[in-house]
Design a protein around this motif. Structure first.
Motif, short mmCIF file in Angstrom:
data_model
loop_
_atom_site.label_atom_id
_atom_site.label_comp_id
_atom_site.label_asym_id
_atom_site.label_seq_id
_atom_site.Cartn_x
_atom_site.Cartn_y
_atom_site.Cartn_z
N THR A 167 13.42 -11.37 2.40
CA THR A 167 12.55 -10.24 3.03
C THR A 167 11.17 -10.61 2.95
OG1 THR A 167 14.39 -8.28 2.82
CG2 THR A 167 11.78 -7.70 2.98
N VAL A 168 10.49 -10.80 3.92
CA VAL A 168 8.86 -11.08 3.77
C VAL A 168 8.10 -9.85 4.01
CG1 VAL A 168 7.14 -12.44 4.56
CG2 VAL A 168 9.47 -13.33 4.38
N LEU A 169 7.27 -9.32 3.07
CA LEU A 169 6.52 -8.26 3.09
C LEU A 169 4.99 -8.83 3.13
CD1 LEU A 169 7.80 -5.92 0.47
CD2 LEU A 169 8.34 -5.98 2.74
N ASN A 170 4.16 -8.31 4.28
CA ASN A 170 2.69 -8.76 4.44
C ASN A 170 1.94 -7.97 3.55
OD1 ASN A 170 0.35 -9.25 5.26
ND2 ASN A 170 0.73 -9.44 7.25
N VAL A 171 1.23 -8.44 2.63
CA VAL A 171 0.52 -7.60 1.60
C VAL A 171 -1.19 -7.77 1.69
CG1 VAL A 171 2.27 -7.36 -0.17
CG2 VAL A 171 1.00 -9.28 -0.20
N ASN A 172 -1.40 -8.23 2.97
CA ASN A 172 -2.85 -8.15 3.23
C ASN A 172 -3.31 -6.82 3.59
OD1 ASN A 172 -3.83 -11.08 3.52
ND2 ASN A 172 -2.01 -11.09 4.54
N VAL A 173 -4.64 -6.69 3.16
CA VAL A 173 -5.46 -5.46 3.58
C VAL A 173 -5.03 -4.97 4.99
CG1 VAL A 173 -7.58 -4.28 3.89
CG2 VAL A 173 -7.09 -5.65 1.90
N GLY A 174 -4.41 -3.61 5.09
CA GLY A 174 -4.31 -3.07 6.50
C GLY A 174 -2.71 -2.88 6.82
N HIS A 175 -2.04 -3.63 5.91
CA HIS A 175 -0.50 -3.84 6.20
C HIS A 175 0.18 -2.87 5.18
CE1 HIS A 175 -0.22 -6.64 9.41
NE2 HIS A 175 -1.69 -7.22 8.83
N ASN A 176 1.50 -2.60 5.32
CA ASN A 176 2.24 -1.82 4.60
C ASN A 176 1.64 -0.92 3.58
OD1 ASN A 176 4.99 -2.98 4.69
ND2 ASN A 176 4.23 -5.04 4.29
N ALA A 177 0.90 0.06 4.37
CA ALA A 177 0.18 1.21 3.65
C ALA A 177 0.97 2.03 2.76
CB ALA A 177 -0.42 1.99 4.93
N GLU A 178 2.18 2.30 3.10
CA GLU A 178 3.02 2.98 1.97
C GLU A 178 3.16 2.40 0.98
OE1 GLU A 178 7.13 5.61 1.80
OE2 GLU A 178 6.68 4.84 3.61
N LEU A 179 3.40 1.00 0.82
CA LEU A 179 3.75 0.16 -0.28
C LEU A 179 2.58 0.12 -1.02
CD1 LEU A 179 5.78 -1.99 -1.70
CD2 LEU A 179 4.62 -3.76 -0.43
N MET A 180 1.18 -0.04 -0.30
CA MET A 180 0.14 -0.37 -1.13
C MET A 180 -0.25 1.14 -1.85
SD MET A 180 -0.93 -3.28 -0.77
CE MET A 180 -1.11 -4.61 0.24
N GLN A 181 0.11 1.99 -1.25
CA GLN A 181 -0.28 3.38 -1.70
C GLN A 181 0.66 3.80 -3.07
OE1 GLN A 181 0.92 6.91 0.80
NE2 GLN A 181 0.42 8.33 -0.72
N HIS A 182 1.92 3.06 -3.24
CA HIS A 182 2.60 3.45 -4.45
C HIS A 182 2.50 2.38 -5.37
CE1 HIS A 182 4.77 6.15 -1.57
NE2 HIS A 182 5.02 6.94 -2.60
N CYS A 183 1.80 1.26 -5.11
CA CYS A 183 1.67 0.26 -6.18
C CYS A 183 0.11 -0.11 -6.18
CB CYS A 183 2.32 -0.99 -5.97
SG CYS A 183 2.16 -2.18 -7.31
N ASN A 184 -0.87 0.52 -6.86
CA ASN A 184 -2.31 0.25 -6.80
C ASN A 184 -2.57 -1.12 -7.35
OD1 ASN A 184 -4.88 1.75 -6.38
ND2 ASN A 184 -4.99 1.34 -8.66
N THR A 185 -2.01 -1.80 -8.04
CA THR A 185 -2.32 -2.92 -8.56
C THR A 185 -2.17 -4.13 -7.26
OG1 THR A 185 -1.47 -2.50 -10.78
CG2 THR A 185 -1.64 -4.86 -10.14
N LEU A 186 -0.98 -3.75 -6.60
CA LEU A 186 -0.93 -4.63 -5.40
C LEU A 186 -1.98 -4.32 -4.28
CD1 LEU A 186 0.98 -6.85 -3.95
CD2 LEU A 186 2.15 -4.60 -2.85
N ASN A 187 -2.40 -3.28 -4.35
CA ASN A 187 -3.51 -2.73 -3.31
C ASN A 187 -4.82 -3.26 -3.70
OD1 ASN A 187 -4.76 -1.42 -1.14
ND2 ASN A 187 -5.10 0.36 -2.46
N GLU A 188 -5.02 -3.21 -4.90
CA GLU A 188 -6.46 -4.05 -5.40
C GLU A 188 -6.10 -5.43 -5.36
OE1 GLU A 188 -7.34 -2.26 -9.48
OE2 GLU A 188 -7.74 -0.50 -8.39
N TYR A 189 -5.06 -6.08 -5.63
CA TYR A 189 -5.04 -7.34 -5.38
C TYR A 189 -5.27 -7.94 -3.96
CZ TYR A 189 -2.63 -12.07 -4.91
OH TYR A 189 -2.35 -13.10 -4.62
N ALA A 190 -4.79 -7.12 -3.07
CA ALA A 190 -5.08 -7.34 -1.62
C ALA A 190 -6.55 -7.43 -1.24
CB ALA A 190 -4.21 -6.52 -0.91
#
Length: 312
Positions: A167-190
């Motif tokens: 399963t490939v998840l796009n973790v660029n800014v602007g993608h997978n908003a719910e995922l980013m919302q629940h993992c702030n570290t991933l959001n800041e890494y992006a």
């Protein structure tokens, strides 16, 4: 979400992640360094699985120390709630990830099982595998896609007898908003990666990375992590971004060389499929794609429009 309390008294295995030394023969990545921290990894796991575990010690890290592919270390492997998870980070499109994960999971199972018991009449239980790739390359990609091992099988007839799905998840800014919302570290890494790419367009890579690090610290983006690991993060980021650019150049050259060989030996190519792949690279003009594939320019424009719609 309901909180899950886990009280497992399991014997931890001995092949856990070791702190990397300076004299190493592989290049680490910022992603792996960031999520080798159990607390960050648990946050990422919870976000991906929509769970609410709260004890980082429930993660049993089983990343193999000697699993190195082309100078890059496999990222993270861990057992959680009797399942085995392989997390990989990629900054370029890699259709061979299922095959890489197949090799890796075989090595994991060899470590996890008692080989002698494989000759007994008792079924040897193994943790169910899960394969996740976190993609943050510059080539456009949807929020979620799947890569299948069976896509690599030649002359497949019927259902594949062996399958592995990544399963490939796009973790660029602007993608997978719910995922980013629940993992702030991933959001800041992006956000950090986006800043590096933004500044690298107008200045040297060294300057771009240093400016991105300084700006993130000022803005409170991965501030503690970047301050504590500044020099190593800068070194790894320069290597990663440079590697990403080199791989894109290599793939562009491979496409052009492949077409030349095809013309030389009279090989018929699947023009539409080839055009689609070239569009994903975002390295060719529509005119050049039409010239190389032999497709009418209007047909290439339609394919491009479809790609844009599928990514939006």
């Amino acid at each position: 979400m309901a909180k899950c309390k886990r009280n497992r008294n399991k014997t931890k295995r001995n092949f856990t992640v070791k702190t990397p030394t300076t004299n190493r023969n592989y290049k680490d990545t910022v992603f792996r360094m960031l999520f080798s921290d159990r607390k960050n990894l648990l946050s990422l796991y919870n976000a991906v699985n929509q769970s609410d575990y709260n004890n980082p010690d429930d993660l049993e890290i089983v990343t193999l120390e000697n699993a190195i592919y082309m100078g890059m270390k496999n990222d993270l492997a861990f057992i959680m709630d009797t399942n085995l998870y392989l997390y990989e980070h990629q900054s370029t499109y890699n259709p061979n990830m299922p095959l890489r994960d197949l090799f890796y999971i075989c090595s994991e199972y060899q470590k996890l099982v008692d080989k002698k018991s494989l000759y007994s009449s008792t079924l040897q239980k193994i943790p169910a595998p899960n394969f996740i790739e976190f993609y943050n390359g510059s080539t456009a990609a949807p929020d979620c896609t799947e890569l299948r091992l069976s896509s690599a099988f030649e002359h497949l007839s019927g259902e594949p007898k062996l399958e592995l799905i990544v399963t490939v998840l796009n973790v660029n800014v602007g993608h997978n908003a719910e995922l980013m919302q629940h993992c702030n570290t991933l959001n800041e890494y992006a956000q950090y990666v986006a800043k590096v790419r933004h500044y690298a367009a107008d200045m040297s890579l060294d300057q771009a990375v240093e400016r991105a690090v300084d700006e993130c610290v000022r803005e409170g983006i991965l501030a503690e992590f970047l301050t504590r690991n500044r020099n190593e993060v800068i070194s790894m980021s320069i290597f990663e971004y440079d590697k990403e650019l080199e791989e894109k150049k290599l793939r562009k050259a491979e496409y052009e060389a492949g077409f030349s060989e095809g013309e030389k030996y009279g090989i018929e190519l699947n023009s539409i499929e080839t055009a689609k792949r070239m569009l994903k690279l975002q390295e060719f003009s529509l005119e050049k794609i039409a010239a190389i594939t032999g497709l009418p320019f209007d047909e290439v424009k339609k394919l491009h429009a479809n790609e844009v719609r599928s990514d939006s």
